[in-house]
Write a protein that holds these residues in place. Structure first.
Motif, mmCIF file in Angstrom:
data_model
loop_
_atom_site.group_PDB
_atom_site.id
_atom_site.type_symbol
_atom_site.label_atom_id
_atom_site.label_comp_id
_atom_site.label_asym_id
_atom_site.label_seq_id
_atom_site.Cartn_x
_atom_site.Cartn_y
_atom_site.Cartn_z
ATOM 1 N N ASN A 165 0.830 -1.208 0.000
ATOM 2 C CA ASN A 165 0.000 0.000 0.000
ATOM 3 C C ASN A 165 0.862 1.256 0.000
ATOM 4 O OD1 ASN A 165 0.850 0.013 2.678
ATOM 5 N ND2 ASN A 165 -1.084 0.846 3.418
ATOM 6 N N THR A 195 -3.162 8.975 5.878
ATOM 7 C CA THR A 195 -3.951 7.734 5.818
ATOM 8 C C THR A 195 -3.745 7.121 4.454
ATOM 9 O OG1 THR A 195 -5.916 8.895 5.036
ATOM 10 C CG2 THR A 195 -5.723 8.562 7.414
ATOM 11 N N PRO A 198 -5.014 3.553 1.844
ATOM 12 C CA PRO A 198 -5.857 2.369 1.691
ATOM 13 C C PRO A 198 -5.116 1.120 2.151
ATOM 14 C CG PRO A 198 -5.785 3.662 -0.334
ATOM 15 C CD PRO A 198 -4.741 4.209 0.582
ATOM 16 N N PRO A 199 -5.853 0.087 2.520
ATOM 17 C CA PRO A 199 -5.202 -1.192 2.822
ATOM 18 C C PRO A 199 -4.443 -1.700 1.590
ATOM 19 C CG PRO A 199 -7.495 -1.219 3.526
ATOM 20 C CD PRO A 199 -7.298 0.028 2.727
ATOM 21 N N ALA A 200 -3.456 -2.527 1.815
ATOM 22 C CA ALA A 200 -2.651 -3.093 0.730
ATOM 23 C C ALA A 200 -3.539 -3.815 -0.269
ATOM 24 C CB ALA A 200 -1.606 -4.039 1.307
ATOM 25 N N ARG A 201 -3.175 -3.686 -1.576
ATOM 26 C CA ARG A 201 -3.964 -4.308 -2.646
ATOM 27 C C ARG A 201 -3.192 -4.272 -3.960
ATOM 28 N NH1 ARG A 201 -8.920 -0.740 -2.388
ATOM 29 N NH2 ARG A 201 -8.245 -0.625 -0.251
ATOM 30 N N VAL A 251 -6.986 -8.349 -2.697
ATOM 31 C CA VAL A 251 -6.158 -8.442 -1.505
ATOM 32 C C VAL A 251 -5.430 -9.778 -1.418
ATOM 33 C CG1 VAL A 251 -7.450 -6.742 -0.187
ATOM 34 C CG2 VAL A 251 -8.135 -9.136 -0.093
ATOM 35 N N TRP A 308 -11.235 5.316 -2.244
ATOM 36 C CA TRP A 308 -10.361 6.207 -1.483
ATOM 37 C C TRP A 308 -10.029 7.409 -2.344
ATOM 38 C CZ3 TRP A 308 -8.276 5.155 3.450
ATOM 39 C CH2 TRP A 308 -8.615 3.899 3.972
#
Length: 138
Positions: A79, A96, A98-101, A122, A132
């Protein structure tokens, strides 16, 4: 759009390329993201630079194996966020993220001056459908 070129980041080869409408040219640069596949890239006209986000880590890749069967190993999603100045990569550190992807979609929203990131994967079996934004109003 600033240079009337299309840019391509070579993911696991870590090469940066520009298409001017008639030919490809490899761009020289320093630093940069680690080897990866499935990263997302967009031109942020508010910053005046392309941005690269995430992807999936990859090990065992070499340019010699590029023309053979894929011999690299995929690792964890990322991320991290990077900007390209035209000559060098710079890692960005937003408050901030985003979650890893990997395999997410990115676009620039000119009305709001923000980059919009949507979805991605993911792991090998799970996709996510979140949105996001990155930019002045985020």
């Amino acid at each position: 759009s600033a240079t009337s070129q299309i840019l391509l980041y070579g993911d696991h080869s870590q090469a940066m390329w520009a298409w001017n409408g008639s030919k490809w040219s490899e761009l020289s640069g320093s630093g940069g993201p680690s080897p990866r596949v499935g990263s997302s890239m967009v031109y942020d006209s508010a910053l005046g630079e392309p941005l690269l986000f995430g992807g999936n880590t990859v090990t065992g890749y070499s340019s010699a194996s590029a023309s053979q069967a894929e011999t690299y190993t995929l690792g964890a999603p990322l991320n991290d966020l990077w900007s390209w100045s035209g000559t060098a990569w710079q890692q960005q550190h937003p408050a901030t993220a985003p979650p890893a992807r990997f395999y997410a979609q990115m676009a620039f929203d000119a009305n709001d001056g923000q980059v919009v990131l949507f979805g991605g994967a993911v792991n090998d079996t799970a996709d996510i459908a979140d949105t996001w934004v990155y930019g002045p109003a985020s």
